[in-house]
Design a protein around this motif. Structure first.
Motif: not given
Ligand SMILES: Nc1ncnc2c1ncn2[C@@H]1O[C@H](COP(=O)(O)OP(=O)(O)OP(=O)(O)O)[C@@H](O)[C@H]1O
Length: 305
Positions: A7, A9, A11, A38, A41, A65, A67-68, A71, A91-92, A157, A170, A283
């Motif tokens: 992913n 994007s 963090s 990716t 979503k 993160g 979330g990835t 998935e 992020s987390g 965030k 959070y 999520e």
């Molecule tokens: N290219 C993309 N652009 C935007 N969102 C995406 C992309 N690829 C995946 N996503 C979505 O971004 C969401 C969050 O991503 P991820 O959890 O990896 O990062 P984060 O939110 O920075 O970290 P954390 O979950 O640890 O807080 C995922 O649910 C995923 O569906």
């Protein structure tokens, strides 16, 4: 063969930088690999399903993160034919903390290329009337889920990620959500035989790992390989008391507060009087009055060192 699902994007863009570091190392060690990025979503889930059903046996690595990772794990099939690796760039990063994974991309990659320890990890399932969701870290209903719902699209965030402080998202949103916080009567049945009724509950976190929400150690004894879920149920208390409780949860010391209950079970059926936010690994899983949270049957081989 190694398959990477990245992913870019995660963090707020750190995911791409993490991948560049990983790719440089893969090339310098002449490791054969395929990479998929990716762009929306649910794509992580679709890719994981396609790779694990067509290309097993193989190693599938999520870069992003929590979330990835969620998935990718949700899409995996053929558990006995794959090994799962994870390079954290979110992020987390509660998944990495809960499994003591290496946080630097190069150290995490080395562990994946030369595994010393592969842990059979049970994946959790949250059943709602509409859909079943998977989780590896935790699933919650109430206050903790409301915080996750807000964090998913939070510009706060993005700002904190810019300064490398995404973990604090959070906590910041939790403080804000305290203003909106309300409680509800809950009835809960554990393992089809232990019945509990509560007049007023703020939230229930079902934990497969110790940490959620960027480091809250809600269930200090949670162990992803022990075939049990640990539940942290927090009854209604004054907001001042919650303010005192939250920081102690970073060390798992909130369990000493009256109104905090820890349970261990394989399955929890939770009914709430009013619909509450639900999350799986941070999520969104909608607003629900009835959820069943349970552990799955199969174990996912997870490279942890
Ligand atoms: N290219 C993309 N652009 C935007 N969102 C995406 C992309 N690829 C995946 N996503 C979505 O971004 C969401 C969050 O991503 P991820 O959890 O990896 O990062 P984060 O939110 O920075 O970290 P954390 O979950 O640890 O807080 C995922 O649910 C995923 O569906």
């Amino acid at each position: 063969m190694y398959y990477f699902i990245v992913n870019p994007s995660s963090s707020s863009g750190k995911g791409m930088k993490t991948w560049q570091t990983v790719e440089h190392l893969l090339r310098s060690e002449h490791v054969p690999y395929h990479v998929f990025f990716t762009s929306r979503k649910k794509q992580g889930e679709e890719l994981a399903h396609m790779i694990s059903s067509r290309h097993a046996p193989c190693t599938i690595v999520a870069v992003g993160g929590d979330g990835t990772a969620n998935e990718v794990i949700s899409g995996l099939t053929n558990y006995s034919q794959i090994q799962f690796g994870y390079i954290p760039s979110g992020s987390g990063n509660d998944l990495a903390a809960g499994l003591n994974l290496k946080s630097s991309p190069s150290a995490a990659l080395q562990a994946i290329l030369h595994p010393k320890k592969v842990l059979p990890v049970t994946v959790g399932c949250t059943h709602t009337p509409e859909k079943t969701y998977h989780f590896i870290v935790s699933s919650g209903i109430g206050f903790d889920a409301a915080v996750c719902h807000e964090a998913v699209n939070s510009s706060f965030k993005k700002l904190l990620n810019h300064f490398g402080l995404g973990k604090l998202t959070y906590l910041g949103i939790a403080l804000k959500q305290l203003i909106l916080l309300h409680s509800t009567p809950v009835s809960m049945v554990l393992d089809d035989r232990r019945q509990f009724e509560f007049d007023d509950v703020f939230f229930i976190a079902a934990m497969n790992l110790k940490y959620e929400g960027g480091g809250f150690k809600f269930c200090p004894e949670a162990d992803p390989s022990d075939d049990y879920l640990d539940l942290c149920l927090v009854e209604k208390m004054s907001k001042l008391r919650i303010l005192r409780l939250l920081p102690t949860a970073f060390r798992g010391e909130h369990v000493k507060f009256d109104g905090v209950h820890i349970y261990r079970c394989k399955k929890a059926v939770i009914r709430t009087a009013s619909p509450l936010a639900v999350h799986t690994d941070g999520e969104k899983a909608g607003f629900q009055r009835l959820v069943t949270i349970a552990l799955g049957q199969e174990k996912l081989p997870f490279i942890v060192a």
